[in-house]
Design a protein around this motif. Structure first.
Motif, short mmCIF file in Angstrom:
data_model
loop_
_atom_site.label_atom_id
_atom_site.label_comp_id
_atom_site.label_asym_id
_atom_site.label_seq_id
_atom_site.Cartn_x
_atom_site.Cartn_y
_atom_site.Cartn_z
N VAL A 28 65.32 52.97 5.81
CA VAL A 28 64.43 54.02 6.32
C VAL A 28 64.41 53.92 7.83
O VAL A 28 64.13 52.84 8.38
N TYR A 29 64.71 55.01 8.50
CA TYR A 29 64.71 55.09 9.96
C TYR A 29 63.65 56.10 10.37
O TYR A 29 63.79 57.29 10.07
N THR A 30 62.59 55.63 11.02
CA THR A 30 61.57 56.58 11.46
C THR A 30 61.90 57.08 12.86
O THR A 30 62.51 56.37 13.66
N SER A 31 61.45 58.28 13.13
CA SER A 31 61.45 58.76 14.50
C SER A 31 60.32 58.06 15.24
O SER A 31 59.39 57.53 14.61
N GLY A 32 60.36 58.09 16.54
CA GLY A 32 59.27 57.51 17.32
C GLY A 32 57.97 58.23 17.00
O GLY A 32 57.94 59.45 16.93
N GLN A 33 56.93 57.44 16.81
CA GLN A 33 55.62 58.00 16.48
C GLN A 33 54.65 57.77 17.63
O GLN A 33 54.41 56.64 18.04
N GLN A 71 58.38 45.58 4.94
CA GLN A 71 59.83 45.74 4.81
C GLN A 71 60.49 46.16 6.13
O GLN A 71 61.69 46.38 6.18
N VAL A 72 59.69 46.25 7.19
CA VAL A 72 60.23 46.61 8.51
C VAL A 72 61.03 45.44 9.06
O VAL A 72 60.56 44.30 9.08
N VAL A 73 62.26 45.74 9.49
CA VAL A 73 63.12 44.69 10.04
C VAL A 73 63.31 44.81 11.55
O VAL A 73 63.68 43.84 12.21
N LYS A 74 63.04 45.99 12.10
CA LYS A 74 63.26 46.22 13.54
C LYS A 74 62.28 47.27 14.04
O LYS A 74 62.05 48.27 13.36
N THR A 75 61.69 47.02 15.19
CA THR A 75 60.83 48.01 15.83
C THR A 75 61.28 48.20 17.27
O THR A 75 61.87 47.30 17.88
N ILE A 119 56.21 54.31 18.98
CA ILE A 119 56.81 53.23 18.20
C ILE A 119 57.68 53.81 17.11
O ILE A 119 57.28 54.75 16.42
N GLU A 120 58.89 53.24 16.94
CA GLU A 120 59.79 53.60 15.85
C GLU A 120 60.19 52.34 15.11
O GLU A 120 60.15 51.25 15.69
N VAL A 121 60.55 52.50 13.84
CA VAL A 121 60.92 51.32 13.04
C VAL A 121 62.12 51.62 12.16
O VAL A 121 62.44 52.77 11.87
N VAL A 122 62.74 50.53 11.72
CA VAL A 122 63.77 50.55 10.67
C VAL A 122 63.27 49.62 9.57
O VAL A 122 62.86 48.49 9.87
#
Length: 126
Positions: A28-33, A71-75, A119-122
């Motif tokens: 899951v790749y979020t856009s910056g929030q 489950q976030v591995v990168k921010t 903030i965005e996350v993977v």
């Protein structure tokens, strides 16, 4: 590889030609929030409030995608002012536990809506 768009009303809608998040395989790749309230589209005044709302928006998007904050591995944290790093860290640390995600934090000249933090996350779904 197929990709699936993620959209929830529990986070602010996209304000341009992008998705709140994309699921690709188990990722899951979020856009910056930004720290915008999803109901009012308003930004709170302090960087701590914006960081908290930004991470709540990320959490809502991840949940819609079938994932969670653990489950976030990168921010990636974008700051208008690096002097706010410690204040954002205080809030950030309430959303994650060890082992903490890998992270980058960068100061930027300007953020959309003149926000103080984005903030965005993977995350990897189970």
């Amino acid at each position: 590889m197929t990709k699936k768009q993620v959209a929830t009303k529990k986070a602010p809608g996209a304000i341009g030609p992008y998705s709140q998040a994309i699921v690709a395989g188990n990722w899951v790749y979020t856009s910056g929030q930004l720290g915008m309230d999803p109901e009012t589209a308003e930004l709170p005044g302090s960087v701590q409030e914006q960081a908290r709302q930004s991470l709540n928006n990320v959490k809502a998007i991840l949940e819609e995608a079938g994932a969670s904050m653990d489950q976030v591995v990168k921010t990636t944290v974008y700051l208008k002012d690096m002097n706010d790093f410690a204040a954002v860290n205080e809030v950030y640390s309430t959303f994650f536990t060890e082992p903490y995600p890998a992270r980058s934090a960068v100061e930027v000249a300007r953020l959309p809506k003149d926000a103080l933090v984005e903030i965005e996350v993977v995350a990897r779904k189970k």
